[in-house]
Design a protein around this motif. Sequence first.
Motif, mmCIF file in Angstrom:
data_model
loop_
_atom_site.group_PDB
_atom_site.id
_atom_site.type_symbol
_atom_site.label_atom_id
_atom_site.label_comp_id
_atom_site.label_asym_id
_atom_site.label_seq_id
_atom_site.Cartn_x
_atom_site.Cartn_y
_atom_site.Cartn_z
ATOM 1 N N ALA A 1 0.798 -1.248 0.005
ATOM 2 C CA ALA A 1 -0.135 -0.113 0.114
ATOM 3 C C ALA A 1 0.857 1.343 -0.082
ATOM 4 O O ALA A 1 0.434 2.320 -0.446
ATOM 5 C CB ALA A 1 -0.853 -0.026 1.275
ATOM 6 N N MET B 1 2.339 2.291 2.795
ATOM 7 C CA MET B 1 2.284 2.863 4.226
ATOM 8 C C MET B 1 3.811 2.642 4.958
ATOM 9 O O MET B 1 4.255 3.575 5.894
ATOM 10 C CB MET B 1 1.288 2.333 5.067
ATOM 11 C CG MET B 1 -0.042 3.012 5.066
ATOM 12 S SD MET B 1 -1.328 2.047 6.058
ATOM 13 C CE MET B 1 -2.487 1.589 4.795
ATOM 14 N N MET C 1 1.515 6.719 -1.365
ATOM 15 C CA MET C 1 0.268 5.615 -1.298
ATOM 16 C C MET C 1 -1.017 6.230 -2.003
ATOM 17 O O MET C 1 -1.859 5.452 -2.491
ATOM 18 C CB MET C 1 -0.151 5.144 0.186
ATOM 19 C CG MET C 1 -0.596 6.118 1.153
ATOM 20 S SD MET C 1 -1.053 5.340 2.498
ATOM 21 C CE MET C 1 -0.810 6.480 3.811
ATOM 22 N N GLY C 2 -1.435 7.402 -1.889
ATOM 23 C CA GLY C 2 -2.492 7.929 -2.602
ATOM 24 C C GLY C 2 -2.274 7.854 -4.283
ATOM 25 O O GLY C 2 -3.262 7.815 -5.066
ATOM 26 N N VAL D 1 -4.426 1.914 -5.127
ATOM 27 C CA VAL D 1 -4.571 0.794 -4.288
ATOM 28 C C VAL D 1 -5.790 1.082 -3.403
ATOM 29 O O VAL D 1 -6.229 2.296 -3.139
ATOM 30 C CB VAL D 1 -3.501 0.382 -3.322
ATOM 31 C CG1 VAL D 1 -2.457 -0.256 -4.207
ATOM 32 C CG2 VAL D 1 -3.117 1.425 -2.281
ATOM 33 N N PHE E 1 -7.724 0.172 -0.152
ATOM 34 C CA PHE E 1 -7.178 -0.385 1.453
ATOM 35 C C PHE E 1 -8.512 -0.584 2.385
ATOM 36 O O PHE E 1 -8.982 0.381 2.677
ATOM 37 C CB PHE E 1 -5.919 0.293 2.168
ATOM 38 C CG PHE E 1 -5.391 -0.476 2.993
ATOM 39 C CD1 PHE E 1 -5.821 -1.048 3.977
ATOM 40 C CD2 PHE E 1 -4.156 -0.710 2.624
ATOM 41 C CE1 PHE E 1 -4.979 -1.777 5.085
ATOM 42 C CE2 PHE E 1 -3.189 -1.269 3.442
ATOM 43 C CZ PHE E 1 -3.852 -2.029 4.614
ATOM 44 N N GLY F 1 -13.779 8.694 -2.350
ATOM 45 C CA GLY F 1 -12.675 8.371 -3.213
ATOM 46 C C GLY F 1 -12.871 9.088 -4.597
ATOM 47 O O GLY F 1 -11.957 9.538 -5.067
ATOM 48 N N VAL G 1 -12.373 12.756 -4.327
ATOM 49 C CA VAL G 1 -10.990 13.171 -4.393
ATOM 50 C C VAL G 1 -10.374 13.229 -5.495
ATOM 51 O O VAL G 1 -9.722 13.980 -6.103
ATOM 52 C CB VAL G 1 -10.116 12.427 -3.303
ATOM 53 C CG1 VAL G 1 -8.695 12.758 -3.423
ATOM 54 C CG2 VAL G 1 -10.700 12.607 -1.833
ATOM 55 N N ARG G 2 -10.771 12.243 -6.670
ATOM 56 C CA ARG G 2 -10.288 12.043 -7.947
ATOM 57 C C ARG G 2 -11.065 13.175 -8.777
ATOM 58 O O ARG G 2 -10.747 13.077 -10.130
ATOM 59 C CB ARG G 2 -10.371 10.732 -8.539
ATOM 60 C CG ARG G 2 -9.692 9.664 -7.622
ATOM 61 C CD ARG G 2 -10.073 8.250 -7.870
ATOM 62 N NE ARG G 2 -9.265 7.394 -7.327
ATOM 63 C CZ ARG G 2 -9.175 6.913 -6.137
ATOM 64 N NH1 ARG G 2 -9.439 7.730 -5.379
ATOM 65 N NH2 ARG G 2 -7.828 6.184 -5.867
ATOM 66 N N SER H 1 -13.804 1.471 -0.668
ATOM 67 C CA SER H 1 -12.575 1.361 -1.388
ATOM 68 C C SER H 1 -12.852 0.767 -2.663
ATOM 69 O O SER H 1 -12.225 1.072 -3.618
ATOM 70 C CB SER H 1 -11.703 0.318 -0.474
ATOM 71 O OG SER H 1 -11.220 0.844 0.744
ATOM 72 N N VAL I 1 -13.665 2.897 -6.408
ATOM 73 C CA VAL I 1 -13.005 3.510 -7.364
ATOM 74 C C VAL I 1 -12.242 2.744 -8.315
ATOM 75 O O VAL I 1 -11.357 3.085 -8.815
ATOM 76 C CB VAL I 1 -11.815 4.532 -6.420
ATOM 77 C CG1 VAL I 1 -12.443 5.754 -6.004
ATOM 78 C CG2 VAL I 1 -11.050 3.556 -5.597
#
Lengths: 355, 286
Positions: free
Chosen positions: A41, A43, A63-64, A68, A70, A90, A93-94, A138, A141
């Motif tokens: 991921a 992290m 990670m963004g 992926v 999570f 998600g 944000v995109r 999750s 997206v």
Amino acid sequence: MKRFGAFTALKTMDLEIRDGEFMALLGPSGCGKSTTMNMIAGMESPSEGRITFDGADMNGVAMGKRGVGFVFQNYAIFTHMSVYDNLAYGLKVRGTPAGELDRRVKAMADFLQLTPMLEKPSAKLSVNILQRLAIGRSAIVEPAIFLLDEPLSNVDAAFRAVMRTELKHLQRQFKQTMVYVTHDQLEAMTMADRIAVMDHGVLQQVGTPLEVYNDPVNLFVADFIGSPGMNLAKGMLADSDRGMVVDLGVLGISAPLEPAIAAAARKQAARDVVYGFRPERVALAASGAGLAMPVTFIERIGARTVVHFGDGEKRVKAVFDNDVAISTGETAHIAIEPGAARLFDAATGNAIRGA
Amino acid sequence: MKRSLPFEVFRYAAIFLALAVTLVPTLWMVSMAFKPIAEWSATGADLTWWPKAPTLDNFRFILGTSTSDLIVALDRTAGKPILASLLSAVFGTLIAMTAGTAGAYGLSRFGSGQNLPLALIQLRLFPPMAVMIPVMIMWAFFGLVDTWWGLALIYGIVTLPFAFWLMKTFFDDMPREIEDAALVEGCSRMRVFLKITLPMMRPALASSALFVFILNWSDYLIALLLTTREWVTIPVYMASLSSSMTGQLYGAKAALGLIAAVPPVIMGIAIQKHLVRGLTFGALKQ
């Protein structure tokens, strides 16, 4: 490889996850499976080695930006938002256009049966619904890799069974590449295309559920997979007029070996070995035949009955049908089904297998 | 759970005592605020809980609309001190909460070592007087003495450790997975903080802010040292409510005390549901 200070959480390993595959990382707690996941991921970053997606090195990629998804064990739902806003997060944000966003949120809500509670605040939902929502948030997206870290360990048992089917369904429908961390072999067995068994930061075996179950590569996998795990008895290889046999000292018998295994053992010049056989491959034998052992304990677990014979070093577990006529204290005669035997090198723990 | 009788008696006695210690002075203040001057220092049989002749004269007196029969005339009303208290306490709280929250978040998420948090609280180890003398000199140098903004600044500095420590424990308790979940979706760290962390911390922010506000609101010493006339606060002004002819103006003080109790009580009620640090700190099962 991953080190935390002087502690090595994860030894060097080579694991390839194929596109569209459901890969389960299975092992006891502290085996490094979550660390592996966190490194995929982004992290955590590996102390040594590389993580590549489609050939592209992910080292240093935030990670963004990895694409992926999570899902955490404790859901990590944004409780100050409604169910709808959680699902939409998600996409928002995109910068997904409003119309498409709304359509996809509704489709996902429909798929996960969350439609009736879309406008509800997420703070008051039950644990089961929260995890379903977390999976939806999750999945919506359509990430390149979907990572799930013990997602079902907090939900109740009945719901776990439902979610197992739903997750598998979700994975098939979207041909989603999934990496699923669990310590529950039932989850790994039922959902995974392939299982990576880990212990003490070392990748032990990768294979389909059946491969891992039928042909464990070492003693750890043999004992860890299966419920109960494989019977493992110490023995010594000896030659006899029947060919090579294993002298199972404590059990007082000599078990013959299949020619292929015997040949492999001879090639390795092995002597001290561990003789393994699945409890499911033990059958009751006619009186006077097979191995006579006292019944010490009986576990009736519904469809099946687990019977423990003997004690201490001299111990065998067997799994029978639930109506098996057997009772504690009596002596039963048992036999190991042909072809059930697996042989391990006692010194290295590795399986001795015929080609 | 079953408890023994002596224990129960002791328990209730302790609760009663605690209530008496807090409630009796408060109720006495409320009663006094409505008593006319004749009842202020009544003794013996004349001393009653309930005002015999309830009046609003005390409020009229301090707010300057009437001097009624109080003989003395005030050189000014309570209006400006109330404003001074409000401005300095509110802005002092804003300063402390803003800096404290930012610092606490940074240290909780990215901090290493334990010395910085401890250093922050060292300010409280000194007697306030020891700290205040240099502060007075500095404030005089910067022209901040007897201004509400000068007072707000020192309030913000003095209560910063409280805001910081309270918020740090709240941030430490917040599961990091919630932020990771947003980061994995491609959110920037700043956006995570503003859109996810802060909104989820509303209960923590509210209760910390109330605590800090009460500290600032009830300060006497700092205001006494840093204000002279223009921007004295309620506690300082209250201390001046006496005269050589009538002695302490008890009723007027009680009336002012009642007014001073209003903002914290309103704030307390407004954030009541947040005051108990609830289970709603993110949907998390540890």
